[in-house]
Design an enzyme around this catalytic site. Structure first.
Site, short mmCIF file in Angstrom:
data_model
loop_
_atom_site.label_atom_id
_atom_site.label_comp_id
_atom_site.label_asym_id
_atom_site.label_seq_id
_atom_site.Cartn_x
_atom_site.Cartn_y
_atom_site.Cartn_z
CG ASP A 57 8.96 -15.21 -18.29
OD1 ASP A 57 8.18 -15.22 -17.45
OD2 ASP A 57 9.24 -14.73 -19.30
CG ASP A 59 7.48 -17.19 -22.35
OD1 ASP A 59 7.98 -18.05 -21.63
OD2 ASP A 59 6.86 -16.25 -22.35
CG ASP A 156 0.05 -8.91 -25.33
OD1 ASP A 156 1.17 -8.87 -26.02
OD2 ASP A 156 0.31 -9.26 -24.18
#
Length: 451
Positions: A57, A59, A156
């Site tokens: 994907d 983002d 993260d």
């Protein structure tokens, strides 16, 4: 916080090309840029492109607010309370767009105006907090907007904080992610203890990235996971189910499983099953799970689609069979015993990992179908082969046969039957004895006298 000085890598010094991006992602990046906003491609898409992998994907992060994004794109849907996101729906994919988030979590306004929450289908009444934390520090909501640098340090892991700038095609690295990427290291950004308390699911993500990419978890990060792994269950059971799917359906399930057990995360997610794994059976350790995941990994890497019910039926097969056997000894017939075993297992895991009911039903059907598959040909095999879940049941038999070396003739018969439904050959090569239909005797009509 003091401004971070980023490392800027010019287009000539990295391998990311616009041709490698989704055309829809490129359109979104350029529309944001042309409307005067900053727009970066971020996260796993940038990481995978730098590693020569195909991203799953794309983002995007920007300084446009969610409402500004919605006004700009007719195909936009705003979702989420915990993190306010814009999903742009295209024919073949969804592009996720987020607003730069702030790292300044102490001096923030307490409230924001009410807004439509389309993910829940209703308007939030009154005013809702921009930042919401639990008493132990877990972030429940974070919609404080900030700068690109602040957004980078809120992510993260360092390898997921690299950004591709559409305005000049450069790479931007605020946290040393490029160096960790080149060395094959998964490292939290900032204090790992704080980051895992903010979101315990990050521990699962650390294991997943390490297994998927073949990286190692940096020592301080790993020691923190060992310490905090029991707290992973503070995340909601439905969210943990989705994370478990990602763990085992990416083609590196066996390595993921080993890291999960080493870290203590597996025992937190599946405590009863893990206790069973710790006990040897007839003096031998339980090795089925690793073998099953290894076979599934090979299938996924070869392009096969593995459905969640098949994954879990194979993973928990021996455990469920042992439960079913205990129910049979208590007097239940075979099928009800399997039903009871699956129901008991779902009750065990419900507090930590919430399986959807439809998945539990298919796991049960896959296991109960194995007895019928071994009855060759049985009654009406053509009807059985058209039942919902037959393909998954046969796939289970195929994997189980590959692992154990058993039932190969049964598997061959059903595979041949799928190609030739009128097959009249038994697994041993002998022709079937066709049953002759008995002709019904016609009743004699009694003649009435005088007619």
């Amino acid at each position: 916080m003091e401004p971070l000085k980023p490392l800027i890598i010019s287009r000539a010094d990295h391998n990311i090309s616009r041709r490698s991006l989704s055309p829809n992602a490129v359109k979104v990046l350029y529309r944001l840029k042309d409307n005067g906003f900053t727009a970066y491609l971020v996260g796993g898409g940038v990481r995978d492109l730098l590693l020569g992998r195909e991203p799953k994907d794309f983002d995007i992060v920007t300084d446009a607010t969610p409402l500004q994004i919605k006004k700009m794109f007719r195909n936009c849907r705003l979702i989420g309370r915990r993190f306010r996101l814009a999903h742009l729906h295209f024919q073949d994919e969804i592009i996720e767009v987020a607003t730069f988030r702030s790292a300044r979590l102490d001096d923030v306004p307490a409230e924001e105006p009410a807004a439509m929450d389309e993910s829940e289908g209703h308007t939030l009444t009154g005013r809702s907090p921009l930042l919401l934390k639990s008493e132990d520090g877990m972030v429940l909501r974070d919609n404080i907007f900030g700068t690109p640098a602040e957004d980078a340090v809120r992510r993260d892991f360092t390898v997921n904080a690299l950004a591709y700038n559409i305005s000049d095609f450069s790479l931007i690295d605020y946290v040393g992610g490029l160096d960790d990427l080149q060395r094959g290291v998964i490292r939290t950004i900032g204090d790992s203890g704080i980051r895992f308390v903010e979101d315990p699911v990050r521990m699962i993500r650390a294991v997943r990235f390490a297994a998927m990419l073949g990286f190692r978890v940096e020592e301080t990060t790993w020691q923190t996971i060992l310490e905090l792994s029991p707290t992973v269950t503070k995340a909601s059971p439905p969210r943990l189910y989705e994370e478990v799917l990602k763990l085992f359906l990416l083609g590196a399930g066996e390595r993921t499983y080993q890291l999960l057990r080493q870290s203590g995360i597996f025992s937190a997610l599946f405590p009863h099953f893990n206790d069973w794994l710790e006990r040897e059976s007839d003096g031998f350790p339980h090795t089925w799970v690793g073998k099953a995941l290894d076979h599934l990994d090979n299938a996924i890497q070869n392009g096969e689609k593995v459905q969640p019910p098949l994954l879990f039926a194979l993973m928990f097969s021996q455990y469920l069979q042992e439960k079913a056997e205990s129910f049979r000894k208590a007097g239940l017939p075979a099928h009800p015993a399997v039903n009871a075993a699956v129901a008991e297992f779902m009750g065990e895991v419900a507090p930590t990992v919430q399986f959807p009911n439809r998945v539990a039903i298919l796991i049960r059907d896959i296991l109960t179908s194995q007895h019928r598959l071994r009855k060759i040909p049985g009654r009406h095999p053509e009807t059985f082969a058209t039942r919902h879940g037959f393909a998954e049941a046969l796939s289970y038999l195929r994997f189980a046969s590959a692992i154990t070396g058993e039932d190969k003739k049964v598997l061959a018969w059903w595979e041949k039957f799928q190609l030739e439904p009128q097959s009249d050959i038994r697994p041993d090569g002998e022709p079937l004895q066709k049953r002759r239909r008995r002709r019904k005797r016609r009743k004699k009509t009694s003649e009435k006298p005088g007619i």
